[in-house]
Motif scaffolding. Structure first.
Motif, PDB file in Angstrom:
ATOM      1  N   SER A 184      30.063  50.323  42.311  1.00 14.76           N
ATOM      2  CA  SER A 184      30.102  51.108  43.540  1.00 14.76           C
ATOM      3  C   SER A 184      28.799  50.942  44.318  1.00 14.76           C
ATOM      4  CB  SER A 184      30.352  52.567  43.184  1.00 14.76           C
ATOM      5  OG  SER A 184      30.043  53.411  44.231  1.00 14.76           O
ATOM      6  N   GLY A 212      29.963  52.841  38.413  1.00 11.52           N
ATOM      7  CA  GLY A 212      28.892  53.307  39.283  1.00 11.52           C
ATOM      8  C   GLY A 212      28.062  52.154  39.815  1.00 11.52           C
ATOM      9  N   PRO A 217      28.145  56.171  44.157  1.00 12.86           N
ATOM     10  CA  PRO A 217      27.783  55.564  42.868  1.00 12.86           C
ATOM     11  C   PRO A 217      27.215  56.585  41.899  1.00 12.86           C
ATOM     12  CG  PRO A 217      26.855  54.301  44.677  1.00 12.86           C
ATOM     13  CD  PRO A 217      27.437  55.530  45.281  1.00 12.86           C
TER      14      PRO A 217
END
Lengths: 208, 193
Positions: free
Chosen positions: B181, B178, A186
């Protein structure tokens, strides 16, 4: 003022004005995938640059012999050949880097930056200009990978030049607790998103 | 059976190809603006990826290994994938011109979709048996589609949001990816092969 030099222009536009990562958003998979450590990012950038330069030159040299209907498969075969060579070279001389980059080394073959330059530039321009363009775009790509990898390694691990403990430099001493997020997947997305925002600010300020 | 089920589970959720392994980011960013194109792209990828894994696995095991030609792996695989893409493109242009228009440049670009090449390479590297390799291809493409469709849903809503000027466009998309994720990190470590 002398007449504008096309070579200088070809070289500089790949690095800044048409930076493949920050401006064009091409070849993002390795950009996100291998930038956990600065060395890996740099190695990946240089490997892709080598393939890009070689394929640009060969494609520019062969442009009169490649029939336009089947040009894409021809480009891909040229690129795949150089990727195979680079893979063997890395495996032989840089085994640690080769292991760290993993499947992203053969994946250079599907890097849109390289095919994009072949189609948009090398197949239409003389050999020397294609070479300069390859160097410029390659450097721009390496620069972007290097910056992102540096940010991610410093924030995510607190080191530079890792992961090998012998060369790793601890930036903040032993007591530092790194932001693990940036070492994880991430963090790659978020760091690149923030960097894009930052480059947008810079580009706007200098009117590029 | 257990292995097959874990492969499916791992490559859809735990090790999602887009969000955890970073394969196929270009189409993920490129066609996720609208749900319709995202679904179309997913269909094309599911088909091409499954076929690609199947064909490349057979070629690698029964031709390249037999004749000690492993070094031709990259060239062979990319040619197989390029031909498969052509195979999808030609009928699609005839059957559904609207979908063809919508997918635009990204259909020929499936050739340079790293996810497809990655599946073919990883199926060989991980030494999967034939059935496992095919299931791996299906699961990876489903994982890709899942990420793409979720992202398209988010981006359709993001259109209406008030985003700072400098983050407009790709920057905010990457940050959203992000966060997505991060959500998938929740599956981390649930299963390994």
């Amino acid at each position: 003022m002398s007449a504008p030099n096309p070579y200088l222009d070809d070289l500089s536009k790949g690095i800044i004005k048409e930076n493949p990562v920050f401006r064009m958003l091409l070849g993002m998979c390795p950009v996100l995938g291998v930038t956990g450590y600065f060395i890996n990012g740099l190695g990946m950038g240089l490997a892709a640059t080598a393939v890009l330069i070689a394929s640009n030159v060969v494609i520019a040299a062969l442009k009169n012999f490649i029939p336009p209907q089947v040009r894409i498969p021809c480009f891909i075969v040229v690129i795949a050949t150089f990727v195979t060579i680079i893979e063997m070279v890395l495996q032989a001389f840089q085994p640690v880097l080769y292991e760290a980059l993993g499947v992203f080394v053969p994946l250079i073959v599907v890097n849109c930056v390289i095919l994009g330059r072949a189609e948009a530039f090398a197949s239409k321009k003389p050999v020397l200009r294609a070479l300069v363009d390859g160097v410029g775009v390659g450097l721009g790509f390496t620069l972007a990978l290097g910056i992102l990898a540096l940010v991610r390694e410093v924030a995510g691990q607190g080191t530079i030049m890792g992961p090998d403990p012998e060369s790793a430099i601890l930036l903040f001493g032993q007591g530092f607790q790194p932001m693990g997020l940036f070492g994880q997947p991430p963090g790659a997305f978020i760091a690149l998103g923030l960097l894009l925002g930052l480059t947008n600010v810079i580009f706007k300020k200098f009117n590029i | 059976m257990e292995t097959l089920l874990s492969i499916i589970f791992i490559y859809i959720l735990v090790d999602n190809f887009v969000l955890q392994r970073f394969f196929g980011i270009c189409p993920f960013l490129g066609v996720s603006r609208k749900m319709e194109t995202a679904v179309g792209m997913s269909m094309a990828v599911i088909f091409v990826m499954t076929m690609a894994t199947l064909v490349t696995w057979l070629l690698y095991t029964f031709v390249l290994v037999q004749f000690n030609l492993e070094y031709l792996q990259i060239v062979t695989f990319i040619l197989v994938i390029a031909s498969l893409v052509q195979l999808v493109e030609t009928p699609l242009r005839k059957i559904s011109p609207t979908l063809y228009q919508g997918l635009g440049i990204f259909l020929p670009l499936i050739t340079t979709n790293c996810a497809i090449m990655a599946v073919a390479l990883l199926a060989v590297r991980e030494e999967f048996a034939f059935i496992e390799a095919v299931v791996f291809g299906v699961a990876a493409s489903l994982g890709f589609s899942l990420a793409l469709v979720i992202m398209a849903g988010i981006r359709e809503r993001l259109e209406l949001a008030n985003i700072p000027d400098v983050l407009q466009g790709s920057a905010v998309t990457l940050i959203t990816a992000g966060i997505l994720s991060l959500a998938f990190q929740g599956f981390r470590g649930m299963l390994t092969l």
